[in-house]
Motif scaffolding. Structure first.
Motif, mmCIF file in Angstrom:
data_model
loop_
_atom_site.group_PDB
_atom_site.id
_atom_site.type_symbol
_atom_site.label_atom_id
_atom_site.label_comp_id
_atom_site.label_asym_id
_atom_site.label_seq_id
_atom_site.Cartn_x
_atom_site.Cartn_y
_atom_site.Cartn_z
ATOM 1 N N ARG A 65 0.842 -1.205 0.000
ATOM 2 C CA ARG A 65 0.000 0.000 0.000
ATOM 3 C C ARG A 65 0.874 1.251 0.000
ATOM 4 N NH1 ARG A 65 -5.485 1.427 1.304
ATOM 5 N NH2 ARG A 65 -5.845 -0.744 0.746
ATOM 6 N N MET A 66 1.906 1.244 0.850
ATOM 7 C CA MET A 66 2.802 2.389 0.914
ATOM 8 C C MET A 66 3.566 2.576 -0.390
ATOM 9 S SD MET A 66 2.174 3.698 3.786
ATOM 10 C CE MET A 66 3.523 4.833 4.024
ATOM 11 N N LEU A 67 3.949 1.470 -0.996
ATOM 12 C CA LEU A 67 4.660 1.528 -2.263
ATOM 13 C C LEU A 67 3.806 2.187 -3.333
ATOM 14 C CD1 LEU A 67 7.158 0.690 -3.929
ATOM 15 C CD2 LEU A 67 6.019 -1.500 -4.357
ATOM 16 N N ALA A 68 2.545 1.811 -3.392
ATOM 17 C CA ALA A 68 1.640 2.393 -4.383
ATOM 18 C C ALA A 68 1.502 3.893 -4.183
ATOM 19 C CB ALA A 68 0.279 1.711 -4.299
ATOM 20 N N ILE B 52 5.124 10.645 2.913
ATOM 21 C CA ILE B 52 4.745 9.730 3.995
ATOM 22 C C ILE B 52 5.264 10.254 5.328
ATOM 23 C CG2 ILE B 52 4.915 7.366 4.869
ATOM 24 C CD1 ILE B 52 5.635 6.598 1.911
ATOM 25 N N VAL B 53 4.403 10.239 6.331
ATOM 26 C CA VAL B 53 4.803 10.645 7.676
ATOM 27 C C VAL B 53 4.286 9.614 8.671
ATOM 28 C CG1 VAL B 53 4.784 12.437 9.433
ATOM 29 C CG2 VAL B 53 4.649 13.061 7.014
ATOM 30 N N LEU B 54 5.167 9.044 9.442
ATOM 31 C CA LEU B 54 4.785 8.100 10.481
ATOM 32 C C LEU B 54 4.395 8.882 11.728
ATOM 33 C CD1 LEU B 54 4.756 5.052 11.324
ATOM 34 C CD2 LEU B 54 7.070 5.434 12.171
ATOM 35 N N HIS C 282 8.697 10.710 6.854
ATOM 36 C CA HIS C 282 8.830 11.641 7.967
ATOM 37 C C HIS C 282 8.227 11.047 9.236
ATOM 38 C CE1 HIS C 282 9.988 14.642 4.958
ATOM 39 N NE2 HIS C 282 9.007 14.137 4.232
ATOM 40 N N VAL C 283 8.528 11.670 10.354
ATOM 41 C CA VAL C 283 8.098 11.133 11.650
ATOM 42 C C VAL C 283 7.499 12.218 12.534
ATOM 43 C CG1 VAL C 283 8.987 10.255 13.852
ATOM 44 C CG2 VAL C 283 9.650 9.141 11.718
ATOM 45 N N GLU D 162 0.847 10.852 5.177
ATOM 46 C CA GLU D 162 1.412 11.099 3.872
ATOM 47 C C GLU D 162 0.785 12.288 3.219
ATOM 48 O OE1 GLU D 162 0.556 7.816 1.491
ATOM 49 O OE2 GLU D 162 1.882 6.554 2.582
ATOM 50 N N ARG D 163 1.539 12.889 2.362
ATOM 51 C CA ARG D 163 0.967 13.878 1.471
ATOM 52 C C ARG D 163 1.786 13.886 0.201
ATOM 53 N NH1 ARG D 163 2.987 20.047 1.677
ATOM 54 N NH2 ARG D 163 3.766 19.606 -0.361
#
Length: 204
Positions: free
Chosen positions: A34-37, A45-47, A77-78, A201-202
């Motif tokens: 999912r993240m790869l897509a 992406i932000v955790l 990102h975190v 994510e953005r």
């Protein structure tokens, strides 16, 4: 309050967690895909996690490596719980508020404001009842392998429920028990937050 960590260095915490030995946390294979897509669509992406920032940073680095192994370069990102530190190590005091429950939603709103994003167009993923505020803050929430409490919230708000499987180790040379940290995705110039220990994510 994290007084039991007073005087502890961040690197020592990582080693205690086993990261130095096994290479990183484990992720759900479905979550990685999912993240790869999303990453391939140019999403940032932000955790977003309630765990301590050094551990969340390590998880973010592990996720970057998973994406890189699939020929996808993406920043992760975190936004996590921070501890006050001195040259002697942590003081045991939390800086600001721990990133749990409603605090995750506040963190997402702050990021959205900072980036100029519309939360109504953002996606969020979570697995715990404590993630319900985070999910409710976005326009497209998903409950991933939800706890009973989050399952009830998902039924109440009409959030789709995803069942992720296929846990795999980050390190290809060693095995580690564990479950995925969370993931999230957004459309266009929009923010997303995900949460099994959480993320955002953005699109850049």
């Amino acid at each position: 309050n994290k007084t039991y960590l007073r005087g502890v260095k961040a690197t020592a915490l990582q080693e205690e967690a086993g990261f130095a030995k096994v290479g990183g946390p484990a992720f759900f294979a479905d979550g990685i895909e999912r993240m790869l897509a999303h990453a391939r669509r140019g999403h940032r992406i932000v955790l977003v996690s309630g765990t301590l920032e050094p551990l969340a940073l390590r998880a973010a680095a592990a996720l970057r490596e998973e994406l890189r192994a699939r020929r996808c370069e993406a920043a992760v990102h975190v936004c996590a719980t921070q501890l006050e530190a001195t040259s002697d190590g942590w003081t045991g005091r939390v800086l600001g508020e721990p990133t749990f429950g409603e605090a995750k939603a506040r963190a997402v709103r702050q990021l959205a404001e900072h980036w100029g994003l519309a939360l109504s167009g953002c996606y969020a993923y979570g697995d715990s009842e404590q993630d319900r505020w985070l999910l409710a803050a976005t326009g497209h929430a998903c409950a991933v392998n939800p706890s009973r409490g989050l399952q009830r919230a998902a039924r109440l708000y009409g959030w789709p429920v995803l069942r992720w499987s296929g846990t795999k180790a980050f390190s290809r040379e060693t095995e580690q028990n564990g479950r995925a940290a969370a993931s999230a995705a957004s459309e266009g110039k929009q923010l997303a937050s995900g949460a099994s220990r959480s993320s955002l994510e953005r699109r850049t």
